[in-house]
Design an enzyme around this catalytic site. Structure first.
Site, PDB file in Angstrom:
ATOM      1  N   LYS A   1       0.939  -0.968  -0.028  1.00  0.00           N
ATOM      2  CA  LYS A   1       0.044  -0.001  -0.008  1.00  0.00           C
ATOM      3  C   LYS A   1       1.065   1.294  -0.057  1.00  0.00           C
ATOM      4  O   LYS A   1       2.021   1.273   0.812  1.00  0.00           O
ATOM      5  CB  LYS A   1      -1.009   0.023   1.446  1.00  0.00           C
ATOM      6  CG  LYS A   1      -2.271   0.984   1.135  1.00  0.00           C
ATOM      7  CD  LYS A   1      -3.275   0.385   2.394  1.00  0.00           C
ATOM      8  CE  LYS A   1      -4.293   1.294   2.167  1.00  0.00           C
ATOM      9  NZ  LYS A   1      -5.413   0.817   3.022  1.00  0.00           N
TER      10      LYS A   1
ATOM     11  N   ARG B   1     -25.696  -2.141   6.883  1.00  0.00           N
ATOM     12  CA  ARG B   1     -25.386  -3.312   6.453  1.00  0.00           C
ATOM     13  C   ARG B   1     -25.793  -4.252   7.789  1.00  0.00           C
ATOM     14  O   ARG B   1     -26.110  -5.515   7.319  1.00  0.00           O
ATOM     15  CB  ARG B   1     -24.034  -3.485   6.398  1.00  0.00           C
ATOM     16  CG  ARG B   1     -23.518  -4.907   5.881  1.00  0.00           C
ATOM     17  CD  ARG B   1     -22.231  -4.867   5.313  1.00  0.00           C
ATOM     18  NE  ARG B   1     -22.301  -4.108   3.936  1.00  0.00           N
ATOM     19  CZ  ARG B   1     -21.190  -4.500   2.980  1.00  0.00           C
ATOM     20  NH1 ARG B   1     -20.014  -5.191   3.285  1.00  0.00           N
ATOM     21  NH2 ARG B   1     -21.428  -3.766   1.806  1.00  0.00           N
TER      22      ARG B   1
ATOM     23  N   GLU C   1     -19.614  -5.669  10.073  1.00  0.00           N
ATOM     24  CA  GLU C   1     -20.585  -4.881  10.792  1.00  0.00           C
ATOM     25  C   GLU C   1     -21.627  -5.630  11.271  1.00  0.00           C
ATOM     26  O   GLU C   1     -22.264  -5.413  12.501  1.00  0.00           O
ATOM     27  CB  GLU C   1     -21.320  -3.589  10.001  1.00  0.00           C
ATOM     28  CG  GLU C   1     -20.356  -2.554   9.558  1.00  0.00           C
ATOM     29  CD  GLU C   1     -19.125  -2.542   8.402  1.00  0.00           C
ATOM     30  OE1 GLU C   1     -19.157  -3.799   7.708  1.00  0.00           O
ATOM     31  OE2 GLU C   1     -18.263  -1.896   8.320  1.00  0.00           O
TER      32      GLU C   1
HETATM   33  C1  TPP Z   1     -18.924  -2.005   4.680  1.00  0.00           C
HETATM   34  C2  TPP Z   1     -17.724  -1.214   4.750  1.00  0.00           C
HETATM   35  N1  TPP Z   1     -17.102  -1.053   5.974  1.00  0.00           N
HETATM   36  C3  TPP Z   1     -15.924  -0.035   6.332  1.00  0.00           C
HETATM   37  C4  TPP Z   1     -15.447   0.454   5.265  1.00  0.00           C
HETATM   38  C5  TPP Z   1     -14.603   1.632   5.220  1.00  0.00           C
HETATM   39  N2  TPP Z   1     -13.324   1.426   4.618  1.00  0.00           N
HETATM   40  C6  TPP Z   1     -13.081   1.780   3.318  1.00  0.00           C
HETATM   41  S1  TPP Z   1     -11.519   1.045   2.847  1.00  0.00           S
HETATM   42  C7  TPP Z   1     -11.383   0.036   4.038  1.00  0.00           C
HETATM   43  C8  TPP Z   1     -10.293  -0.922   4.171  1.00  0.00           C
HETATM   44  C9  TPP Z   1     -10.150  -1.817   2.970  1.00  0.00           C
HETATM   45  O1  TPP Z   1      -9.068  -2.505   2.978  1.00  0.00           O
HETATM   46  P1  TPP Z   1      -8.678  -3.475   1.916  1.00  0.00           P
HETATM   47  O2  TPP Z   1      -9.751  -4.076   1.427  1.00  0.00           O
HETATM   48  O3  TPP Z   1      -7.368  -4.175   2.329  1.00  0.00           O
HETATM   49  O4  TPP Z   1      -7.969  -2.225   0.839  1.00  0.00           O
HETATM   50  P2  TPP Z   1      -6.736  -1.359   0.964  1.00  0.00           P
HETATM   51  O5  TPP Z   1      -7.296  -0.035   1.283  1.00  0.00           O
HETATM   52  O6  TPP Z   1      -5.778  -1.904   1.660  1.00  0.00           O
HETATM   53  O7  TPP Z   1      -6.231  -1.568  -0.574  1.00  0.00           O
HETATM   54  C10 TPP Z   1     -12.146   0.119   4.886  1.00  0.00           C
HETATM   55  C11 TPP Z   1     -12.559  -0.486   6.229  1.00  0.00           C
HETATM   56  C12 TPP Z   1     -16.195   0.355   3.865  1.00  0.00           C
HETATM   57  N3  TPP Z   1     -15.763   0.907   2.954  1.00  0.00           N
HETATM   58  N4  TPP Z   1     -17.227  -0.654   3.784  1.00  0.00           N
END
Ligand code: TPP
Length: 639
Positions: A285, A399, A371
């Site tokens: 990242k 959700r 969630e």
């Molecule tokens: C249902 C839901 N909960 C929380 C989030 C907030 N959120 C956005 S990106 C993220 C992390 C995602 O991690 P990953 O899939 O590993 O992607 P990366 O950012 O590391 O590329 C979170 C928790 C979301 N988008 N959707």
């Protein structure tokens, strides 16, 4: 002989078809240019930086190998899609990202043919991709479907529901697991540990090993029954990974920044595989931008920043943020009550639970992006006498609605719901707006539903929720900083179902639920000056409603205006229902209910969004004048 520097390749790429004409060997140069372009754009707009930087090579490789948009590409969450937008005809607008009238910060169907599925919330890509893969099979096309999902997003139950179904359907779906060992915060949970073991236990699989494995897998024929048998035999002998057990052909880990790994593997998958495939790609990242690589959160989401130093622009706050006030108030209460526990679904920083975690690590639970589980987990804790504060954003609580209804509300369990990001959130747009929580919670029997009018009120509500053990209780508050009110040493316990009069008047009553109170006070000054003596009340509760207060406002005023930062069906609707039931609408009272408009409101600055929605002080004033059939008299203009 020194070779001349190459002309910029990115300038030759408007669409993926242009990219496919460029040699494989030039891809690293294109990746460098794409990365620079993205960094420059986000330095001006702010937004999600780390995730996009991590998938620059992967995005290029997918568009080079697959025939997008005929082949379908879906990005989970969609926050990593900026390189994709630059490569798919939107480079000229990339500096409008997340701005009013500009490009969305996520994939969005209406924006481009290359955005086959919109996102914003996580863990939907495999389900949507499976639907598309099945549609392709039903329609007899050999279109490929590729879902790119992060290791964080892979922690949500929905991803497994989809994997389970895809394996059983033997669908022609390609899932690319983009494993950067990061969610927003460091990932938590057994799955994250499992992926880390997979990534570290196997060496990177390059083209050669993959080719051998694939031949062994497919044999000489591509007969589905035989390949399945081979797959099962292989899983049986080697034990198989979890993905193999679910029916996926599992490739990887491969180096997600190496075109030598990515291109041949993707081409092989494109040409040879007919069932569900999972390609485990390891990326970093924030890759390629020093300040992001060095930051703890890998610059997941940033303000505008200086490209050279990485320093982010920060407006000097006038008041603490609501999130910070929540976190600090919870710590304060938890010092006095060891039954208080904090729960977050992968958002410790965003919800302020990180503050709680510093002091009470053993009483903090980051459950991952889960969630639904967070809510039922909280219900279990509450059933044993604990006081769980299940801190979610309004939009993500959506959700977990059945869990809220079935596991919490029907059983009357005292789960506390601090609801952050209530109302418009600005740049993240409609997928992240906190519009519906009052509507969907206040309809549930026995729920206590509060909204904080300012940061001091939020402090009272944290204490009230800590003290209230009779059933579920929620309190909502917006993104951003408070209004700068004097903060009490400790919150007070509010009387359940009692609002407060903030300013007395005689002709107009403004009844606010939430932080529109400040605008109501400004509107009241304006109205007073125009000869319309105005009362302003803070309802505090949408459920139970303060019946005495509403009766008083209805009987003693000619106009009653309700206002809230929520969709139709929320606080105002409950007040109207009460007024109708009591016959208080039968005597000429003019009633208006100001709510969020019944459309998906696109991104802009929150104050602009509220003004457009008529939910600012000017909107309140003109609503009152219109209700009275009067023209607005300009006040405050020096004569
Ligand atoms: C249902 C839901 N909960 C929380 C989030 C907030 N959120 C956005 S990106 C993220 C992390 C995602 O991690 P990953 O899939 O590993 O992607 P990366 O950012 O590391 O590329 C979170 C928790 C979301 N988008 N959707």
């Amino acid at each position: 002989m020194t070779s001349l520097p190459k002309t910029p390749l990115l300038d030759q790429v408007n669409l993926p078809a242009d990219l496919r004409k460029i040699d494989d060997g030039d891809m690293p140069q294109l990746a460098r240019e794409l990365r620079d372009e993205m960094i420059d754009a986000v330095s001006l707009t702010g937004g999600h930086l780390g995730a996009g930087l991590g998938v620059v090579e992967l995005t290029i490789a997918i568009h080079k190998v697959f025939n997008t948009p005929e082949d379908r590409l879906i990005f989970d969450v969609g926050h990593q899609c900026y390189p994709h937008k630059i490569l798919t005809g939107r480079r000229d607008r990339i500096r409008t990202l997340r701005q009013e009238g500009g490009l969305s910060g996520f994939t969005k169907r209406g924006e481009s043919d290359y955005d086959r599925f919109g996102a914003g919330h996580s863990s939907t890509s495999i389900s949507a991709g499976l639907g598309m893969a099945v549609a392709a099979e039903l329609g007899n096309t050999d279109r490929k479907v590729i879902a790119v999902i992060g290791d964080g997003a892979m922690s949500a139950g929905m991803a497994y529901e989809a994997l389970n179904n895809a394996g059983a359907l033997d669908a022609r779906l390609i899932v690319i697991l983009n494993d950067n060992d990061m969610s927003i915060a460091p990932p938590t949970g057994a799955m994250s540990a499992y992926l880390a073991r997979l990534a570290s236990g196997r060496t990177y699989m390059g083209f050669r090993e993959f080719g051998k494995k694939l031949t062994a897998y497919l044999g000489k024929t591509v007969d589905r029954a035989i390949t399945r048998a081979v797959e099962h035999a292989r899983g049986y002998v080697t034990g198989g990974t979890m993905f193999e057990e679910l029916g996926f052909y599992h490739i990887g880990p491969i180096d997600g920044h190496s075109f030598e790994h990515l291109l041949p593997v993707l081409r092989n998958v494109r040409d040879n595989i007919n069932g569900p495939v999972l390609i485990h790609v390891v990326t970093q990242k924030g890759k390629g931008y020093g300040p992001a690589e060095a930051a703890i959160d890998k610059y997941h989401g940033v303000n505008k920043f200086d490209v050279i130093t990485g320093a982010q622009a920060k407006a000097k706050p006038n008041a603490p943020s609501y999130t910070a006030v929540f976190g600090e108030s919870l710590v304060q209460e938890a010092r006095l009550d060891d039954r208080i526990v904090g729960i977050t679904a992968a958002m410790p920083g965003g919800t302020g639970i990180d503050k709680f975690a510093e002091i009470f690590p053993a009483r903090t639970f980051d459950v991952g992006i889960a969630e639904q589980h967070a809510v039922t987990f909280a219900a279990g804790l509450a059933s044993e006498g604990y006081k769980p504060f299940c801190a979610l954003y309004s939009t993500f609580l959506q959700r977990a609605y059945d869990q809220v209804v079935h596991d919490v509300a029907i059983q009357g369990l005292p789960v506390r719901f601090p609801i952050d990001r209530a109302g418009f959130v600005g740049a993240d747009g409609p997928t992240h707006a906190g519009s519906f929580d009052t509507t969907f919670l206040a309809t549930l029997p026995g729920f206590v539903v509060m909204a904080a009018a300012d940061e001091a009120e939020l402090k009272h509500m944290v204490r009230t929720a800590a003290a209230y053990d009779e059933g579920p209780i929620s309190f909502r508050y917006p993104r951003g900083e408070g209004v700068g009110v004097q903060m009490p040493e400790r919150g007070e316990i509010l009387q359940i179902g009692k609002g407060r009069i903030v300013k007395e008047g005689t002709k107009v009553a403004l009844l606010s639920f939430g932080t529109r109170l400040a605008d109501c006070l400004v509107a009241a000054e304006d109205l007073d000056a125009a000869g319309l003596s105005t009362t302003v009340a803070d309802a505090r509760f949408a459920k139970p409603l303060d019946h005495d207060l509403i009766r008083r406002l209805a009987r003693d005023h000619a106009v009653l205006v309700m206002i809230e930062e929520g969709a139709i069906g929320g606080f105002g609707s409950h007040v109207l229902q009460f007024l109708a039931t009591e016959g208080l609408l039968d005597h000429g009272l003019k009633v208006r209910s100001l709510v969020l408009p019944d459309i998906w409101v696109e991104q802009a600055k929150p104050e602009v969004m509220y003004a457009k929605a008529g939910l600012d002080s000017a909107g309140v004033v003109s609503t009152v004048f219109a209700a009275l059939g009067q023209k607005r008299i300009e006040v405050g203009v020096a004569g």
